[in-house]
Design an enzyme around this catalytic site. Structure first.
Site, PDB file in Angstrom:
ATOM      1  N   HIS A 118       0.808  -1.225   0.000  1.00  0.00           N
ATOM      2  CA  HIS A 118       0.000   0.000   0.000  1.00  0.00           C
ATOM      3  C   HIS A 118       0.844   1.279   0.000  1.00  0.00           C
ATOM      4  O   HIS A 118       0.512   2.255   0.686  1.00  0.00           O
ATOM      5  CB  HIS A 118      -0.966  -0.004   1.178  1.00  0.00           C
ATOM      6  CG  HIS A 118      -2.048  -1.045   1.059  1.00  0.00           C
ATOM      7  ND1 HIS A 118      -2.356  -1.649  -0.144  1.00  0.00           N
ATOM      8  CD2 HIS A 118      -2.884  -1.585   1.990  1.00  0.00           C
ATOM      9  CE1 HIS A 118      -3.352  -2.513   0.053  1.00  0.00           C
ATOM     10  NE2 HIS A 118      -3.681  -2.497   1.321  1.00  0.00           N
ATOM     11  N   HIS A 194     -10.042   1.985  -0.742  1.00  0.00           N
ATOM     12  CA  HIS A 194     -10.009   0.859   0.202  1.00  0.00           C
ATOM     13  C   HIS A 194     -11.244   0.854   1.114  1.00  0.00           C
ATOM     14  O   HIS A 194     -11.137   0.671   2.324  1.00  0.00           O
ATOM     15  CB  HIS A 194      -8.737   0.950   1.035  1.00  0.00           C
ATOM     16  CG  HIS A 194      -8.338  -0.313   1.736  1.00  0.00           C
ATOM     17  ND1 HIS A 194      -8.673  -1.569   1.279  1.00  0.00           N
ATOM     18  CD2 HIS A 194      -7.620  -0.518   2.860  1.00  0.00           C
ATOM     19  CE1 HIS A 194      -8.182  -2.488   2.098  1.00  0.00           C
ATOM     20  NE2 HIS A 194      -7.540  -1.876   3.073  1.00  0.00           N
ATOM     21  N   GLU A 327     -11.541  -3.872  -4.417  1.00  0.00           N
ATOM     22  CA  GLU A 327     -10.615  -2.817  -4.815  1.00  0.00           C
ATOM     23  C   GLU A 327     -10.154  -3.041  -6.256  1.00  0.00           C
ATOM     24  O   GLU A 327      -9.303  -3.892  -6.517  1.00  0.00           O
ATOM     25  CB  GLU A 327      -9.410  -2.812  -3.883  1.00  0.00           C
ATOM     26  CG  GLU A 327      -9.779  -2.629  -2.430  1.00  0.00           C
ATOM     27  CD  GLU A 327      -8.655  -3.037  -1.496  1.00  0.00           C
ATOM     28  OE1 GLU A 327      -7.776  -2.201  -1.245  1.00  0.00           O
ATOM     29  OE2 GLU A 327      -8.648  -4.190  -1.031  1.00  0.00           O
TER      30      GLU A 327
END
Length: 361
Positions: A118, A194, A327
């Site tokens: 991430h 997210h 996602e």
């Protein structure tokens, strides 16, 4: 001396976020709200991480419920999971926190064992975004956030100008548009939203009875470190087969305390870079349904496997499997897999990631 916002202490960043631009448009809790004319569909967002805070939509009886997990304050987002946030510069995992691009090796900050996940320890979900435009009501209310990622941020090359727009349209459509332009060097880019979805309402229990359909006949298997093996395998005959509507928990491994559930990338069927259906979810009790369309090659299904009594909005407590994430994205670790669809953006090119969440009841 130029002070990089992403290098400032979190407490100072929070103060800057709360004192940021367009303050007059904020709600009492420090968020920005978009609402349709009818008043039965609204969202809240914050410029901390360009984050989706809430989504209120009606059920089959007309009752409004917030269907995304989140927190009551901006400060809580700084300490909690990246629920609803914009993830970048590269979402998901990059193996061994390194990649080679145009003959040069780039080493990233590790925050998932030996890997980067991430965007690194302080990815785009942990920085302040600038509010560029804000129209809070009308036929198509919207808000646009902007962030300039600097050369070398978390180890990634080149400057990147990033825009994220949230927009509502009739009857109950939420669009998220993400654009990014590399201005100096080639760089991998994979931005995702997210959001943690529970169509029965946040904090209402698990989503194991939600019926899920994925418009994806293949997926990307991973090794023990959650890194893609490079294969793109058929879902037929596996627990990843959601080609027809199936309860989320019907075939998944359930492990109390984490370790079970789904956390995998699916290869979306259809033409790449074209808007096409990705998934459909329905809560059988409330009748709420969510249909997701997007233009990315993949979509990560995550079933909140590691949530454990997290304190959320309005005193709600979020437990394991209390939500699911869908996602849309590039394939994980694409920068290290030449056979995967490319995630590289070169100077002057524009990365475009569009998604639409269509709610019904």
């Amino acid at each position: 001396m130029v002070v990089r916002a992403a290098l400032l202490p979190v407490t100072l960043l929070l103060c800057l976020a709360l004192a940021g631009s367009a303050g007059a448009g904020r709600t009492a809790d420090g968020f920005y709200e978009l609402k349709n004319k009818k008043g039965d569909f609204s969202i809240k967002v914050t410029n901390w991480g360009a984050t989706l805070v809430s989504v209120l939509v009606p059920d089959c009886k007309g009752d409004l419920t917030d269907v995304v997990l989140g927190y009551d304050t901006v400060a809580a987002y700084a300490k909690g999971a990246a629920a609803g946030s914009t993830i970048g510069r590269v979402a998901n995992r990059i193996a061994n926190a390194r990649f080679v691009l145009d003959g040069r090796t780039y080493r990233l900050l590790r925050n998932d064992g030996n890997n980067t996940i991430h965007g690194g320890p302080r990815g785009f979900n942990k920085v302040i975004w600038t509010v560029k435009e804000y129209v809070h009501d009308g036929d198509s209310p919207y808000i646009t956030f902007y962030y300039r990622s600097f050369d070398g941020e978390q180890g990634f090359p080149g400057y990147l100008d990033v825009y994220v727009t949230y927009q509502l349209s009739d009857p109950y459509d939420l669009s998220i548009h993400m654009n990014a332009t590399a201005t100096s060097k080639a760089t991998p880019v994979n931005l995702v939203n997210h959001a943690y979805w529970n169509l029965a309402g946040h904090g209402s229990g698990d989503v194991l009875e939600h019926e899920l359909q994925m418009f994806a006949s293949r997926y990307t298997p991973v090794d023990g470190y959650m890194i893609p093996t490079g294969q793109v395998a058929p879902v037929a005959g596996t627990k990843y087969d959601f080609l027809t509507p199936t309860p989320v928990g019907a075939n998944m491994e359930i492990v109390p305390g984490g370790g079970g559930g789904y956390d995998i990338n699916f290869a979306v069927d259809g033409q790449q870079n074209a808007m096409r259906p990705v998934a459909r979810v329905q809560d059988p009790d409330s009748g709420r349904a969510l249909e997701l369309w997007a233009n990315q090659p993949g979509v990560q299904l995550y079933t909140a496997n590691w949530l454990s009594n997290d304190k959320g909005k309005g005193g709600k407590v979020y437990g394991q499997y209390g939500a699911l994430c869908l996602e849309t994205q590039a394939y994980p670790d694409a920068v290290n897999h030449p056979d995967f669809p490319s995630s590289t953006v070169r100077p002057g090119e524009v990365y475009k990631h569009d998604m639409v969440f269509k709610f019904s009841h």
